[in-house]
Scaffold this active site. Structure first.
Site, PDB file in Angstrom:
ATOM      1  N   ARG A 174       0.821  -1.216   0.000  1.00 33.47           N
ATOM      2  CA  ARG A 174       0.000   0.000   0.000  1.00 33.47           C
ATOM      3  C   ARG A 174       0.855   1.266   0.000  1.00 33.47           C
ATOM      4  NH1 ARG A 174      -5.568  -0.997   1.558  1.00 33.47           N
ATOM      5  NH2 ARG A 174      -5.963  -2.847   0.329  1.00 33.47           N
ATOM      6  N   ARG A 187      -3.592   6.339   0.857  1.00 29.73           N
ATOM      7  CA  ARG A 187      -4.165   7.559   1.434  1.00 29.73           C
ATOM      8  C   ARG A 187      -3.281   8.278   2.434  1.00 29.73           C
ATOM      9  NH1 ARG A 187      -9.726   5.179   3.246  1.00 29.73           N
ATOM     10  NH2 ARG A 187      -8.386   3.352   3.302  1.00 29.73           N
ATOM     11  N   ARG A 243      -7.215  11.398  -5.920  1.00 28.64           N
ATOM     12  CA  ARG A 243      -8.378  10.501  -5.878  1.00 28.64           C
ATOM     13  C   ARG A 243      -9.679  11.230  -5.540  1.00 28.64           C
ATOM     14  NH1 ARG A 243     -10.581   7.160  -6.069  1.00 28.64           N
ATOM     15  NH2 ARG A 243     -10.919   6.145  -4.086  1.00 28.64           N
ATOM     16  N   ASP A 278      -6.540  -3.208  -7.658  1.00 32.57           N
ATOM     17  CA  ASP A 278      -7.098  -3.857  -6.473  1.00 32.57           C
ATOM     18  C   ASP A 278      -7.308  -5.336  -6.755  1.00 32.57           C
ATOM     19  OD1 ASP A 278      -8.191  -2.905  -3.700  1.00 32.57           O
ATOM     20  OD2 ASP A 278      -9.501  -4.508  -4.366  1.00 32.57           O
ATOM     21  N   TYR A 315     -14.282 -12.733  -0.127  1.00 32.45           N
ATOM     22  CA  TYR A 315     -14.971 -11.468  -0.447  1.00 32.45           C
ATOM     23  C   TYR A 315     -16.259 -11.714  -1.234  1.00 32.45           C
ATOM     24  CZ  TYR A 315     -11.368  -8.259   1.165  1.00 32.45           C
ATOM     25  OH  TYR A 315     -10.517  -7.532   1.943  1.00 32.45           O
TER      26      TYR A 315
HETATM   27  C1  LIG Z   1      -1.867  -4.128  -3.684  1.00 34.48           C
HETATM   28  C2  LIG Z   1      -3.102  -3.264  -3.558  1.00 34.48           C
HETATM   29  C3  LIG Z   1      -4.349  -3.732  -3.060  1.00 34.48           C
HETATM   30  N1  LIG Z   1      -5.229  -2.668  -3.059  1.00 34.48           N
HETATM   31  C4  LIG Z   1      -4.577  -1.549  -3.515  1.00 34.48           C
HETATM   32  C5  LIG Z   1      -3.266  -1.902  -3.880  1.00 34.48           C
HETATM   33  C6  LIG Z   1      -2.351  -0.918  -4.587  1.00 34.48           C
HETATM   34  C7  LIG Z   1      -0.935  -1.011  -4.642  1.00 34.48           C
HETATM   35  C8  LIG Z   1      -0.181  -0.668  -3.379  1.00 34.48           C
HETATM   36  O1  LIG Z   1      -0.016  -1.556  -2.519  1.00 34.48           O
HETATM   37  O2  LIG Z   1       0.329   0.454  -3.287  1.00 34.48           O
HETATM   38  C9  LIG Z   1      -5.178  -0.213  -3.674  1.00 34.48           C
HETATM   39  C10 LIG Z   1      -6.235   0.179  -2.739  1.00 34.48           C
HETATM   40  N2  LIG Z   1      -7.385  -0.514  -2.470  1.00 34.48           N
HETATM   41  C11 LIG Z   1      -8.168   0.198  -1.572  1.00 34.48           C
HETATM   42  C12 LIG Z   1      -7.507   1.412  -1.267  1.00 34.48           C
HETATM   43  C13 LIG Z   1      -8.024   2.505  -0.354  1.00 34.48           C
HETATM   44  C14 LIG Z   1      -9.224   3.191  -0.906  1.00 34.48           C
HETATM   45  C15 LIG Z   1      -9.026   4.457  -1.701  1.00 34.48           C
HETATM   46  O3  LIG Z   1      -7.943   4.871  -2.068  1.00 34.48           O
HETATM   47  O4  LIG Z   1     -10.046   5.121  -1.957  1.00 34.48           O
HETATM   48  C16 LIG Z   1      -6.300   1.414  -1.982  1.00 34.48           C
HETATM   49  C17 LIG Z   1      -5.247   2.475  -2.004  1.00 34.48           C
HETATM   50  C18 LIG Z   1      -9.484  -0.230  -1.083  1.00 34.48           C
HETATM   51  C19 LIG Z   1      -9.543  -1.570  -0.452  1.00 34.48           C
HETATM   52  N3  LIG Z   1      -9.356  -2.761  -1.120  1.00 34.48           N
HETATM   53  C20 LIG Z   1      -9.440  -3.804  -0.244  1.00 34.48           C
HETATM   54  C21 LIG Z   1      -9.672  -3.270   1.060  1.00 34.48           C
HETATM   55  C22 LIG Z   1      -9.788  -4.092   2.354  1.00 34.48           C
HETATM   56  C23 LIG Z   1     -11.174  -4.159   2.861  1.00 34.48           C
HETATM   57  C24 LIG Z   1     -11.395  -5.167   3.967  1.00 34.48           C
HETATM   58  O5  LIG Z   1     -11.254  -6.365   3.751  1.00 34.48           O
HETATM   59  O6  LIG Z   1     -11.767  -4.727   5.081  1.00 34.48           O
HETATM   60  C25 LIG Z   1      -9.777  -1.885   0.919  1.00 34.48           C
HETATM   61  C26 LIG Z   1     -10.087  -0.876   1.993  1.00 34.48           C
HETATM   62  C27 LIG Z   1      -9.254  -5.217  -0.618  1.00 34.48           C
HETATM   63  C28 LIG Z   1      -7.840  -5.505  -0.886  1.00 34.48           C
HETATM   64  N4  LIG Z   1      -7.049  -4.913  -1.859  1.00 34.48           N
HETATM   65  C29 LIG Z   1      -5.781  -5.430  -1.816  1.00 34.48           C
HETATM   66  C30 LIG Z   1      -5.760  -6.414  -0.806  1.00 34.48           C
HETATM   67  C31 LIG Z   1      -4.562  -7.283  -0.514  1.00 34.48           C
HETATM   68  C32 LIG Z   1      -3.624  -6.621   0.410  1.00 34.48           C
HETATM   69  C33 LIG Z   1      -4.107  -6.507   1.835  1.00 34.48           C
HETATM   70  O7  LIG Z   1      -4.258  -7.554   2.491  1.00 34.48           O
HETATM   71  O8  LIG Z   1      -4.339  -5.369   2.259  1.00 34.48           O
HETATM   72  C34 LIG Z   1      -7.024  -6.453  -0.204  1.00 34.48           C
HETATM   73  C35 LIG Z   1      -7.474  -7.351   0.937  1.00 34.48           C
HETATM   74  C36 LIG Z   1      -4.624  -5.117  -2.685  1.00 34.48           C
END
Ligand SMILES: Cc1c2[nH]c(c1CCC(=O)O)Cc1[nH]c(c(CCC(=O)O)c1C)Cc1[nH]c(c(CCC(=O)O)c1C)Cc1[nH]c(c(CCC(=O)O)c1C)C2
Length: 366
Positions: free
Chosen positions: A37, A41, A50, A86, A164
């Site tokens: 990540r 944010r 964003r 994602d 999911y």
């Molecule tokens: C690798 C990656 C992911 N998401 C994002 C990236 C971008 C690249 C990076 O790491 O910088 C952007 C990425 N994805 C998201 C965000 C935040 C939202 C936004 O920017 O508006 C960002 C930067 C949104 C997101 N997407 C997801 C969640 C988790 C929700 C939950 O289970 O409670 C969330 C909050 C699902 C998700 N998405 C991802 C995972 C695997 C990694 C981990 O375990 O965290 C998972 C579980 C993978």
């Protein structure tokens, strides 16, 4: 080497290959570092870019994904970039509706409820058609990176995506998805197999587009016990690595693969023998015991507690030094044990990166 998305690609084009060398267990001057990540944010420029845009619309814009991938690299000397996207783009490609709800996270308005619902999924996914926007983002980002650091592609692992698709969003117990494992084991395997097939094609497409390493996120390994992990996660993780590698070998390509099974410490020995070059670790594992248990068979990645970034910089530096001493500097990629949180101070992220580079150079001189 010829890469379809990019034309001729030489390793010499890569100005910093420490990450790829460490994946292969080769010596490097410093320990490479990146953060899960890292595009996120916690960066004001990310929030600004964003603002007012739908999350998955952003994921569908190659130019936006490229910009967000590059943002953290303008601030910090990370040794690798990870494409902004994602894991939930795969359920979308299989025909499910997924929305990102502010303050709640990803939400499926119509999650899978019973085995009959599997009939609603696309049986055969054309990844070029459904996920071509990710491939375009990767190719564009490779060009813009201009060999500065390698670009990592990624996917969610089958069990995590299944969780999911059934839960309909994040969950603490994952009881709806685990209900399937105990009540509908056959349908569970059917779904996991469908996901595996799409994931393999998706990862191969990412490599063709220019990804230089691949990470598989099994973020929900922790809610499985060792027995369920053996049955519903590990075989598919192995299948993915074996199939991707077999295909790549045919075209003479060698792309390191990383498996990150969060909270899956019970599976560490097995994960180190699953055809992945690198095993990613969360912070609940002690570095020295992780080395012992994986017996030098793989490189390791991780695993500072993300919350350690709330500490003062001097403390971060001490924690990093201990971590490096525990893992050793060879066959090691520094990272956090999970993603950065939105309220983290970018300055402390910079302190983390600098501490890895400085301490590892010193340790290498000893
Ligand atoms: C690798 C990656 C992911 N998401 C994002 C990236 C971008 C690249 C990076 O790491 O910088 C952007 C990425 N994805 C998201 C965000 C935040 C939202 C936004 O920017 O508006 C960002 C930067 C949104 C997101 N997407 C997801 C969640 C988790 C929700 C939950 O289970 O409670 C969330 C909050 C699902 C998700 N998405 C991802 C995972 C695997 C990694 C981990 O375990 O965290 C998972 C579980 C993978």
């Amino acid at each position: 080497k010829y890469c379809p998305g990019l034309g001729l690609v030489h390793k010499a084009f890569l100005k910093n290959d420490t990450f790829l060398c460490a994946c292969h267990g080769q010596e490097t001057n410093h320990v490479p570092v990146w953060c899960m990540r890292q595009a996120g944010r916690y960066l004001p420029e990310f929030r600004e870019f964003r603002a007012g845009k739908d999350f998955f619309e952003t994921c569908r814009s190659p130019a936006a994904c490229c910009e967000l991938t590059l943002q953290p690299l303008r601030r910090f000397p990370f040794d690798a970039a990870i494409i902004f996207s994602d894991i939930l783009v795969i359920p979308q490609a299989m025909g499910m509706d997924v929305q990102m709800v502010a303050g709640k996270g990803p939400t499926f308005p119509e999650p899978l409820k019973e085995p009959e619902d599997l009939l609603l999924l696309q049986p055969k996914v054309d990844v070029n058609k459904e996920l071509g926007y990710v491939f375009k983002a990767i190719t564009l980002t490779r060009h813009k990176l201009d060999g500065k650091v390698p670009l990592i592609g990624f996917t969610g692992a089958p069990w995590t995506l299944m969780a999911y698709m059934i839960e309909g969003g994040g969950s603490t117990t994952h009881s709806k998805a685990k209900r399937w494992l105990y009540r509908h084991p056959e349908a569970s395997h059917k779904l996991l197999k469908m996901l595996t097939d799409v994931i393999v094609e998706y990862l191969l497409g990412q490599v063709a587009a220019g990804a230089q390493a691949l990470q598989v996120f099994e973020s929900h390994a922790g809610c499985l016990g060792p027995v369920e992990f053996q049955e519903f996660s590990l075989p598919y993780l192995r299948d993915i690595a074996r199939k991707v590698k077999d295909q790549l070998k045919e075209s003479g390509q060698d792309v390191p693969m990383i498996v990150f099974a969060k909270d899956g410490h019970y599976g560490l020995e097995d994960l180190s023998q699953s055809h992945y070059e690198v095993v990613g670790l969360d912070w609940t594992i002690d570095p020295r015991s992780a080395r012992e248990r994986t017996g030098g068979k793989v490189s390791l990645q991780g695993n500072m507690d993300p919350c350690a970034l709330y500490a003062p910089k001097e403390r971060i530096s001490e924690i990093v030094k201990k971590m490096l001493e525990g893992f050793g500097t060879r066959g090691y990629i520094a990272n956090l044990g999970h993603g950065l949180y939105p309220d983290m101070d970018p300055e402390n992220v910079g302190a983390f990166v600098e501490a890895v580079h400085t301490h590892s150079r010193h340790l290498n001189l000893k």
